[in-house]
Scaffold this motif. Sequence first.
Motif, PDB file in Angstrom:
ATOM      1  N   GLY A   5       0.811  -1.208   0.000  1.00  0.00           N
ATOM      2  CA  GLY A   5       0.000   0.000   0.000  1.00  0.00           C
ATOM      3  C   GLY A   5       0.844   1.257   0.000  1.00  0.00           C
ATOM      4  N   ALA A   8       1.631   2.207  -3.614  1.00  0.00           N
ATOM      5  CA  ALA A   8       0.505   2.268  -4.546  1.00  0.00           C
ATOM      6  C   ALA A   8       0.539   3.578  -5.321  1.00  0.00           C
ATOM      7  CB  ALA A   8      -0.814   2.141  -3.790  1.00  0.00           C
ATOM      8  N   SER A  10      -2.112   4.414  -7.452  1.00  0.00           N
ATOM      9  CA  SER A  10      -3.484   4.800  -7.764  1.00  0.00           C
ATOM     10  C   SER A  10      -4.396   4.359  -6.631  1.00  0.00           C
ATOM     11  CB  SER A  10      -3.949   4.166  -9.076  1.00  0.00           C
ATOM     12  OG  SER A  10      -4.077   2.758  -8.935  1.00  0.00           O
ATOM     13  N   PHE A  11      -5.606   4.920  -6.629  1.00  0.00           N
ATOM     14  CA  PHE A  11      -6.555   4.559  -5.582  1.00  0.00           C
ATOM     15  C   PHE A  11      -6.942   3.091  -5.667  1.00  0.00           C
ATOM     16  CE2 PHE A  11     -10.972   3.818  -4.358  1.00  0.00           C
ATOM     17  CZ  PHE A  11     -10.933   4.154  -3.021  1.00  0.00           C
ATOM     18  N   MET A  12      -7.134   2.565  -6.876  1.00  0.00           N
ATOM     19  CA  MET A  12      -7.554   1.177  -7.038  1.00  0.00           C
ATOM     20  C   MET A  12      -6.496   0.219  -6.500  1.00  0.00           C
ATOM     21  SD  MET A  12     -10.580   1.140  -8.081  1.00  0.00           S
ATOM     22  CE  MET A  12     -10.656  -0.626  -8.322  1.00  0.00           C
ATOM     23  N   LEU A  14      -4.313   0.933  -4.158  1.00  0.00           N
ATOM     24  CA  LEU A  14      -4.344   1.082  -2.700  1.00  0.00           C
ATOM     25  C   LEU A  14      -5.505   0.307  -2.105  1.00  0.00           C
ATOM     26  CD1 LEU A  14      -3.195   2.418  -0.151  1.00  0.00           C
ATOM     27  CD2 LEU A  14      -4.683   4.392  -0.608  1.00  0.00           C
ATOM     28  N   ALA A  15      -6.689   0.403  -2.753  1.00  0.00           N
ATOM     29  CA  ALA A  15      -7.854  -0.339  -2.269  1.00  0.00           C
ATOM     30  C   ALA A  15      -7.601  -1.840  -2.344  1.00  0.00           C
ATOM     31  CB  ALA A  15      -9.092   0.040  -3.084  1.00  0.00           C
ATOM     32  N   ARG A  18      -5.605  -3.026   0.529  1.00  0.00           N
ATOM     33  CA  ARG A  18      -6.388  -3.084   1.767  1.00  0.00           C
ATOM     34  C   ARG A  18      -7.252  -4.339   1.801  1.00  0.00           C
ATOM     35  NH1 ARG A  18      -3.566  -1.287   4.909  1.00  0.00           N
ATOM     36  NH2 ARG A  18      -5.256  -1.172   6.429  1.00  0.00           N
ATOM     37  N   TRP A  76       2.795   9.257   4.654  1.00  0.00           N
ATOM     38  CA  TRP A  76       2.007   8.038   4.869  1.00  0.00           C
ATOM     39  C   TRP A  76       2.610   6.823   4.181  1.00  0.00           C
ATOM     40  CZ3 TRP A  76      -0.085   5.566   0.623  1.00  0.00           C
ATOM     41  CH2 TRP A  76      -0.169   6.308  -0.571  1.00  0.00           C
ATOM     42  N   ARG A  77       3.311   6.998   3.087  1.00  0.00           N
ATOM     43  CA  ARG A  77       3.908   5.856   2.399  1.00  0.00           C
ATOM     44  C   ARG A  77       4.960   5.170   3.279  1.00  0.00           C
ATOM     45  NH1 ARG A  77       2.673   5.480  -2.981  1.00  0.00           N
ATOM     46  NH2 ARG A  77       1.704   7.315  -3.955  1.00  0.00           N
ATOM     47  N   ASP A 283     -19.878  13.972   1.714  1.00  0.00           N
ATOM     48  CA  ASP A 283     -19.604  14.704   0.478  1.00  0.00           C
ATOM     49  C   ASP A 283     -20.840  15.446  -0.021  1.00  0.00           C
ATOM     50  OD1 ASP A 283     -17.013  13.839   0.521  1.00  0.00           O
ATOM     51  OD2 ASP A 283     -17.275  12.272  -0.989  1.00  0.00           O
TER      52      ASP A 283
END
Length: 329
Positions: A5, A8, A10-12, A14-15, A18, A76-77, A283
Amino acid sequence: MTALGGVAASFMVLAFTRFGVAFGEAGGTPAGHAIIARKIRPERRGLAIGLFALGIPLGTMVGFAVGGAMSDTLGWRTVLIGAGALGGIIGLLAFVIVGPTPPRKTATTSGEPFLHASVRLLSSLGFRWLFIGAMISGFAAAPFYAFAAPFLMRTHGYSASEAGLAFGLLQGLMGIFGTLIGGRWFDRAARSGTGRVLGPPGILFLIASVTTTVALFVPVPWLSIILLVPAMLSFAFMLPWGFGAAHLVAGKGKEAMATSLVMIGSGLFGPAFGPLIVGMISDAATETGIPNGLALGMLAVPAASALTGVAILVANRRIAASFRNIDIG
């Protein structure tokens, strides 16, 4: 997967990492509870489960406090990569120290298919309501842990390190207190012979639903944090009660199955959709100009806590009604 993570792009991705973390963690608790059931007498099993569950609040306390400070200074990385490396070392130590545990040969370990065993266990009204309570609790716990620190930062102006220290320290302390006291209290309730083995956590969830609601809108930062404490306590306090009650209903040799089903309930929808629902509400509220939109989204936490308390109290009554048929030895 934790370390991945940290790299990562990209968000995908990273997800996906997880998801990998959750997949890797999932088997640990049922296996641990099975070992506890084999080695610890039933009259002290609640305390043993509470001690085992200390890993959650201790890890939360260290993770929030140290992770927040490191995130502010190193990013955070670096935090994710370091946490992954530490987890790998601990995993190797556990493998070497604990070693393989041979299966216990008893009449209760019949090799019954998982689906059949699950259906038979869920046919018990007490266990079914406990499963429902566990499922709803996921909608309370997952958003709470995901958004409590960001809430303190956005609403009350805390930095990441300040929010992590305040939330992590209190969560750790409440977790230690809740799991240990909850384990001892459960053992006493189980020995009473009444079958009322879920009343206190059910009541605590109802109290937490009220205090959390107030915490989301009170303007005083320190008071908001204090009002979040009952929720922190309720999640930890429930662990030995919920798993201990599940073991009682399931019977000897089925403790791991009972733990697995309770964990499936708590992780089935709540962790996947709870934070998503809170984020969507937050949001939407922010886009329409409503102040404190995250607090509006986090109202899902006290709502789910109240429903969890009701379900747990129903399970308490159902288990007590059938307690004469439960073998606690």
